[in-house]
Enzyme design. Structure first.
Site, PDB file in Angstrom:
ATOM      1  N   GLY A 209       0.790  -1.240   0.000  1.00  0.00           N
ATOM      2  CA  GLY A 209       0.000   0.000   0.000  1.00  0.00           C
ATOM      3  C   GLY A 209       0.815   1.279   0.000  1.00  0.00           C
ATOM      4  CB  THR A 210       4.421   2.104  -0.499  1.00  0.00           C
ATOM      5  OG1 THR A 210       4.529   1.235  -1.629  1.00  0.00           O
ATOM      6  CG2 THR A 210       5.072   1.462   0.699  1.00  0.00           C
ATOM      7  CB  CYS A 212      -2.803   3.160  -1.810  1.00  0.00           C
ATOM      8  SG  CYS A 212      -3.041   1.707  -2.835  1.00  0.00           S
TER       9      CYS A 212
HETATM   10  N1  ATP Z   1      11.883   0.695   0.683  1.00  0.00           N
HETATM   11  C1  ATP Z   1      11.482   1.963   0.646  1.00  0.00           C
HETATM   12  N2  ATP Z   1      12.064   2.891   1.474  1.00  0.00           N
HETATM   13  C2  ATP Z   1      11.650   4.189   1.429  1.00  0.00           C
HETATM   14  N3  ATP Z   1      10.673   4.641   0.607  1.00  0.00           N
HETATM   15  C3  ATP Z   1      10.065   3.770  -0.222  1.00  0.00           C
HETATM   16  C4  ATP Z   1      10.421   2.392  -0.255  1.00  0.00           C
HETATM   17  N4  ATP Z   1       9.636   1.757  -1.166  1.00  0.00           N
HETATM   18  C5  ATP Z   1       8.815   2.691  -1.670  1.00  0.00           C
HETATM   19  N5  ATP Z   1       9.074   3.916  -1.129  1.00  0.00           N
HETATM   20  C6  ATP Z   1       8.332   5.161  -1.400  1.00  0.00           C
HETATM   21  O1  ATP Z   1       6.960   4.785  -1.374  1.00  0.00           O
HETATM   22  C7  ATP Z   1       6.226   5.466  -2.393  1.00  0.00           C
HETATM   23  C8  ATP Z   1       5.547   4.455  -3.295  1.00  0.00           C
HETATM   24  O2  ATP Z   1       6.509   3.905  -4.182  1.00  0.00           O
HETATM   25  P1  ATP Z   1       6.340   2.532  -4.972  1.00  0.00           P
HETATM   26  O3  ATP Z   1       7.156   2.661  -6.214  1.00  0.00           O
HETATM   27  O4  ATP Z   1       6.663   1.402  -4.044  1.00  0.00           O
HETATM   28  O5  ATP Z   1       4.763   2.526  -5.271  1.00  0.00           O
HETATM   29  P2  ATP Z   1       3.799   1.338  -5.687  1.00  0.00           P
HETATM   30  O6  ATP Z   1       4.565   0.260  -6.355  1.00  0.00           O
HETATM   31  O7  ATP Z   1       2.698   1.956  -6.442  1.00  0.00           O
HETATM   32  O8  ATP Z   1       3.251   0.762  -4.298  1.00  0.00           O
HETATM   33  P3  ATP Z   1       2.059  -0.336  -4.062  1.00  0.00           P
HETATM   34  O9  ATP Z   1       1.813  -1.047  -5.355  1.00  0.00           O
HETATM   35  O10 ATP Z   1       2.528  -1.225  -2.953  1.00  0.00           O
HETATM   36  O11 ATP Z   1       0.870   0.442  -3.598  1.00  0.00           O
HETATM   37  C9  ATP Z   1       7.227   6.363  -3.098  1.00  0.00           C
HETATM   38  O12 ATP Z   1       7.138   7.664  -2.556  1.00  0.00           O
HETATM   39  C10 ATP Z   1       8.591   5.741  -2.770  1.00  0.00           C
HETATM   40  O13 ATP Z   1       9.582   6.729  -2.768  1.00  0.00           O
HETATM   41  C1  HMH Z   2      -7.599  -2.564  -3.323  1.00  0.00           C
HETATM   42  C2  HMH Z   2      -6.165  -2.363  -3.649  1.00  0.00           C
HETATM   43  N1  HMH Z   2      -5.790  -1.228  -4.285  1.00  0.00           N
HETATM   44  C3  HMH Z   2      -4.482  -1.033  -4.590  1.00  0.00           C
HETATM   45  C4  HMH Z   2      -3.527  -1.960  -4.252  1.00  0.00           C
HETATM   46  C5  HMH Z   2      -2.065  -1.729  -4.646  1.00  0.00           C
HETATM   47  O1  HMH Z   2      -1.261  -1.645  -3.571  1.00  0.00           O
HETATM   48  C6  HMH Z   2      -3.957  -3.131  -3.571  1.00  0.00           C
HETATM   49  N2  HMH Z   2      -3.069  -4.093  -3.195  1.00  0.00           N
HETATM   50  N3  HMH Z   2      -5.270  -3.310  -3.281  1.00  0.00           N
END
Ligand code: ATP
Ligand code: HMH
Length: 271
Positions: A209-210, A212
């Site tokens: 959920g990072t 989101c």
């Molecule tokens: N290991 C980490 N340490 C610090 N910041 C991180 C880390 N992983 C992700 N981030 C930060 O978290 C935010 C989301 O990045 P990410 O590229 O992981 O998104 P995402 O893949 O869409 O996430 P998800 O699919 O889990 O919702 C960004 O602001 C990124 O800089």
């Molecule tokens: C419902 C929902 N939205 C977005 C993501 C992506 O993190 C997830 N795992 N589940």
């Protein structure tokens, strides 16, 4: 002054770390009144996605109508949208209500690999929704899918930002969580200037959920009337704290700690 209000249009994550649940928690932590329109219900935990139940197009548009015609959000976020019918309907509603502060997080695949968007829906995202976005926030694999080329270098990431800007998004943030660099760098392009937001990479499995949470924090700040630069800066700090102060929940990709940013701020104010 009336409290800022934000609407999230996204999927429900029963595990509470991503989707609607992450968005509402983030809005609340940032002093924004949160509202929701659910597109799909997922049975999900930190180990994976066990089931996905999309709602009907009417169920989605009626929720949006109820919110729009009474509560009037200052900013809107979209997350998991699942199908092209749902995307097309949401695009129509955004146009109907003339919402301009719209953050589009083009959610495609959950951390464990489950698909949250049908393959045929990628074209609708590109053609119908991204042109309405004030800000689009793909991770690297999502950006690659949208622009049709591989992104390995910063230069390629900048080219991808420009390609997404050409689709009509007023601002583009390509997130760096999926790169293998030591620093995690998010790249913002506002149509003129590139801005880099970097932090050390936290070594953790608790990153469910990072994306989101980051997008919701941007939406909350935009709802308050902040600039895109200020909103992305605050969102980067918010997700950084949430990842660092992990709650250690679940056996798989655990959730982040949505309370961490507020608790740190409170601590600093105490001294
Ligand atoms: N290991 C980490 N340490 C610090 N910041 C991180 C880390 N992983 C992700 N981030 C930060 O978290 C935010 C989301 O990045 P990410 O590229 O992981 O998104 P995402 O893949 O869409 O996430 P998800 O699919 O889990 O919702 C960004 O602001 C990124 O800089
Ligand atoms: C419902 C929902 N939205 C977005 C993501 C992506 O993190 C997830 N795992 N589940």
């Amino acid at each position: 002054m009336e409290i800022a209000k934000a609407l999230t249009i996204a999927g429900s994550d029963s595990g509470g770390g991503a989707g609607i649940q992450a968005d509402l928690k983030t809005f609340q932590e940032l002093d924004v009144f949160g509202m929701s329109a659910i597109t799909a219900i997922t049975a999900q935990n930190t180990v994976g996605v066990q089931a996905v139940y999309p709602l009907t197009v009417n169920a989605v548009t009626e929720q949006i109508k109820s919110v729009a015609e009474d509560l009037n959000p200052n900013a809107v976020k979209t997350g998991m949208l699942f199908s092209s019918e749902i995307i097309d309907a949401i695009a129509n509603e955004i146009k109907r209500y003339r919402w301009s502060r719209v953050v589009v997080d083009p959610v495609m695949i959950a951390k464990g690999g489950s698909s949250l968007l049908l393959e045929e829906a990628v074209a609708s995202l590109k053609d119908e929704l991204i042109p309405l976005a004030f800000c689009v926030t793909p991770n690297i694999p999502e950006a690659e899918k949208l622009v049709g080329f591989t992104i390995s270098t910063l230069e390629e990431r900048k080219q991808a930002c420009e390609a997404l800007y050409q689709l009509g998004a007023k601002n583009v943030v390509i997130k760096g969580g999926h790169s293998n660099e030591k620093e995690v760098t998010d790249l913002l392009f506002d149509g003129e200037t590139f801005h880099l937001f970097s932090s050390p990479r936290t070594n953790t499995n608790h990153t469910h959920g990072t994306g989101c949470t980051f997008g919701a924090a941007i939406t909350a700040e935009l709802a308050k009337g902040k600039s895109i630069y200020e909103a992305v800066k605050k969102a980067k700090d918010f997700i950084g704290a949430a990842i660092e102060d992990s709650l250690g929940l679940g056996a798989g990709h655990g959730p982040t700690n949505h309370m961490a940013y507020r608790k740190r701020k409170v601590q600093v104010n105490d001294y």
